[in-house]
Design a protein around this motif. Structure first.
Motif, PDB file in Angstrom:
ATOM      1  N   GLU A 111      73.649 -39.361 -34.734  1.00 45.97           N
ATOM      2  CA  GLU A 111      74.167 -38.238 -35.504  1.00 45.97           C
ATOM      3  C   GLU A 111      72.909 -37.899 -36.488  1.00 45.97           C
ATOM      4  O   GLU A 111      72.889 -36.683 -36.725  1.00 45.97           O
ATOM      5  CB  GLU A 111      75.023 -38.852 -36.370  1.00 45.97           C
ATOM      6  N   ASN A 112      71.894 -38.671 -36.584  1.00 46.87           N
ATOM      7  CA  ASN A 112      70.848 -38.177 -37.550  1.00 46.87           C
ATOM      8  C   ASN A 112      69.834 -37.496 -36.525  1.00 46.87           C
ATOM      9  O   ASN A 112      68.968 -36.732 -37.316  1.00 46.87           O
ATOM     10  CB  ASN A 112      70.100 -39.324 -37.870  1.00 46.87           C
ATOM     11  N   MET A 113      70.220 -37.287 -35.315  1.00 49.75           N
ATOM     12  CA  MET A 113      68.971 -36.267 -34.452  1.00 49.75           C
ATOM     13  C   MET A 113      69.987 -35.055 -34.272  1.00 49.75           C
ATOM     14  O   MET A 113      69.464 -34.206 -33.575  1.00 49.75           O
ATOM     15  CB  MET A 113      68.970 -37.064 -33.302  1.00 49.75           C
ATOM     16  N   VAL A 114      71.042 -34.631 -34.518  1.00 52.49           N
ATOM     17  CA  VAL A 114      71.826 -33.497 -34.225  1.00 52.49           C
ATOM     18  C   VAL A 114      71.190 -32.283 -34.580  1.00 52.49           C
ATOM     19  O   VAL A 114      70.930 -31.518 -33.764  1.00 52.49           O
ATOM     20  CB  VAL A 114      73.453 -33.623 -34.951  1.00 52.49           C
ATOM     21  N   SER A 115      70.872 -32.215 -35.835  1.00 48.12           N
ATOM     22  CA  SER A 115      70.446 -30.894 -36.361  1.00 48.12           C
ATOM     23  C   SER A 115      68.838 -30.757 -35.630  1.00 48.12           C
ATOM     24  O   SER A 115      68.479 -29.764 -35.230  1.00 48.12           O
ATOM     25  CB  SER A 115      70.101 -30.621 -37.718  1.00 48.12           C
ATOM     26  N   LYS A 116      68.130 -31.767 -35.475  1.00 46.09           N
ATOM     27  CA  LYS A 116      66.901 -31.611 -34.805  1.00 46.09           C
ATOM     28  C   LYS A 116      66.958 -31.090 -33.375  1.00 46.09           C
ATOM     29  O   LYS A 116      66.268 -30.443 -32.708  1.00 46.09           O
ATOM     30  CB  LYS A 116      66.021 -33.009 -34.758  1.00 46.09           C
ATOM     31  N   THR A 117      67.992 -31.623 -32.779  1.00 45.75           N
ATOM     32  CA  THR A 117      68.541 -31.224 -31.261  1.00 45.75           C
ATOM     33  C   THR A 117      68.757 -29.771 -31.283  1.00 45.75           C
ATOM     34  O   THR A 117      68.387 -29.109 -30.393  1.00 45.75           O
ATOM     35  CB  THR A 117      69.635 -32.242 -30.864  1.00 45.75           C
ATOM     36  N   ILE A 118      69.340 -29.355 -32.277  1.00 47.02           N
ATOM     37  CA  ILE A 118      69.973 -27.822 -32.167  1.00 47.02           C
ATOM     38  C   ILE A 118      68.456 -27.109 -32.419  1.00 47.02           C
ATOM     39  O   ILE A 118      68.525 -25.994 -31.884  1.00 47.02           O
ATOM     40  CB  ILE A 118      70.975 -27.844 -33.279  1.00 47.02           C
ATOM     41  N   GLN A 119      67.690 -27.462 -33.372  1.00 51.69           N
ATOM     42  CA  GLN A 119      66.457 -26.547 -33.757  1.00 51.69           C
ATOM     43  C   GLN A 119      65.800 -26.670 -32.461  1.00 51.69           C
ATOM     44  O   GLN A 119      65.185 -25.538 -31.707  1.00 51.69           O
ATOM     45  CB  GLN A 119      65.757 -27.375 -34.788  1.00 51.69           C
ATOM     46  N   LYS A 120      65.416 -27.803 -31.585  1.00 51.64           N
ATOM     47  CA  LYS A 120      64.892 -27.732 -30.423  1.00 51.64           C
ATOM     48  C   LYS A 120      65.385 -26.704 -29.415  1.00 51.64           C
ATOM     49  O   LYS A 120      64.664 -25.947 -28.616  1.00 51.64           O
ATOM     50  CB  LYS A 120      64.810 -29.217 -29.728  1.00 51.64           C
ATOM     51  N   ALA A 121      66.724 -26.662 -29.250  1.00 49.71           N
ATOM     52  CA  ALA A 121      67.474 -25.695 -28.463  1.00 49.71           C
ATOM     53  C   ALA A 121      67.086 -24.316 -28.670  1.00 49.71           C
ATOM     54  O   ALA A 121      66.881 -23.654 -27.902  1.00 49.71           O
ATOM     55  CB  ALA A 121      68.868 -26.039 -28.374  1.00 49.71           C
ATOM     56  N   LYS A 122      67.332 -24.191 -29.979  1.00 52.95           N
ATOM     57  CA  LYS A 122      66.774 -22.718 -30.419  1.00 52.95           C
ATOM     58  C   LYS A 122      65.439 -22.280 -30.081  1.00 52.95           C
ATOM     59  O   LYS A 122      64.961 -21.331 -29.674  1.00 52.95           O
ATOM     60  CB  LYS A 122      66.918 -22.550 -31.887  1.00 52.95           C
ATOM     61  N   ALA A 123      64.246 -23.480 -30.459  1.00 54.20           N
ATOM     62  CA  ALA A 123      63.141 -23.364 -30.000  1.00 54.20           C
ATOM     63  C   ALA A 123      62.604 -22.858 -28.731  1.00 54.20           C
ATOM     64  O   ALA A 123      61.868 -22.355 -28.267  1.00 54.20           O
ATOM     65  CB  ALA A 123      62.262 -24.170 -30.462  1.00 54.20           C
ATOM     66  N   SER A 124      63.688 -23.293 -27.773  1.00 50.05           N
ATOM     67  CA  SER A 124      63.501 -23.192 -26.175  1.00 50.05           C
ATOM     68  C   SER A 124      64.433 -21.709 -25.894  1.00 50.05           C
ATOM     69  O   SER A 124      64.481 -21.618 -24.545  1.00 50.05           O
ATOM     70  CB  SER A 124      63.725 -24.369 -25.393  1.00 50.05           C
ATOM     71  N   GLY A 125      64.827 -20.965 -26.877  1.00 44.55           N
ATOM     72  CA  GLY A 125      65.373 -19.806 -26.392  1.00 44.55           C
ATOM     73  C   GLY A 125      66.993 -19.823 -26.320  1.00 44.55           C
ATOM     74  O   GLY A 125      67.536 -18.545 -25.957  1.00 44.55           O
ATOM     75  N   TYR A 126      67.582 -21.047 -26.889  1.00 42.35           N
ATOM     76  CA  TYR A 126      68.878 -20.564 -26.910  1.00 42.35           C
ATOM     77  C   TYR A 126      69.587 -20.105 -28.278  1.00 42.35           C
ATOM     78  O   TYR A 126      68.992 -20.333 -29.107  1.00 42.35           O
ATOM     79  CB  TYR A 126      69.539 -21.990 -26.839  1.00 42.35           C
ATOM     80  N   GLU A 127      70.329 -19.266 -28.175  1.00 40.48           N
ATOM     81  CA  GLU A 127      71.147 -18.805 -29.206  1.00 40.48           C
ATOM     82  C   GLU A 127      72.520 -19.245 -29.346  1.00 40.48           C
ATOM     83  O   GLU A 127      73.217 -19.586 -28.315  1.00 40.48           O
ATOM     84  CB  GLU A 127      71.333 -17.125 -29.115  1.00 40.48           C
ATOM     85  N   PHE A 128      73.000 -19.348 -30.495  1.00 39.30           N
ATOM     86  CA  PHE A 128      74.467 -19.872 -30.805  1.00 39.30           C
ATOM     87  C   PHE A 128      75.199 -18.705 -31.439  1.00 39.30           C
ATOM     88  O   PHE A 128      74.910 -18.419 -32.491  1.00 39.30           O
ATOM     89  CB  PHE A 128      74.268 -21.364 -31.530  1.00 39.30           C
TER      90      PHE A 128
END
Length: 140
Positions: free
Chosen positions: A39-56
């Protein structure tokens, strides 16, 4: 690059705009935690996805992640807390938005029967992917 934030004025918003939108974090967080992300890694995981080009993008209780695959494709996936019937209507709105932005093919890494059937109900023709890193593809 695909920008779908104008598609459905009734609520598509990129996570980066709201940053701390609790509902979006809740929907994505639920999937990530279930998939083994602490749970404490959720926002970091989302940030990493955005940095690699994913949009939500969100409509109601469903978020679509999308990453452009040039020239006119996108890798997509849906995260939802909606009932299957509601999901079909929401996916249809996302598909219309993708088409409006020139997307002709979608690719998915996971085969989820509910997502496949929602895409098919939206008129997307599903087949095995021509790209080895994806399980299935859809023609819009």
């Amino acid at each position: 690059e695909v920008h779908m934030d104008q598609v459905a004025p009734q609520g598509i918003a990129g996570l980066d705009r709201g940053g701390s939108d609790a509902q979006e974090m809740n929907i994505l967080g639920r999937y990530l935690v279930r998939g083994g992300v602490p749970e404490n890694m959720v926002s970091k995981t989302i940030q990493k996805a955005k940095a690699s080009g994913y949009e939500f993008h969100r409509i109601g209780g469903t978020i679509m992640s999308a990453k452009s695959i040039p020239p006119n494709g996108a890798e997509i996936y849906f995260y939802t807390i909606e009932s299957p019937r509601s999901l079909n209507a929401i996916v249809q709105k996302f598909v219309m938005g993708l088409k409006q932005h020139g997307i002709q093919a979608v690719y998915l890494k996971k085969v989820d029967p509910a997502i496949v059937s929602a895409l098919q109900a939206s008129g997307v023709s599903i087949q095995q992917s021509d790209k080895p890193e994806y399980k299935i593809a859809g023609t819009l």
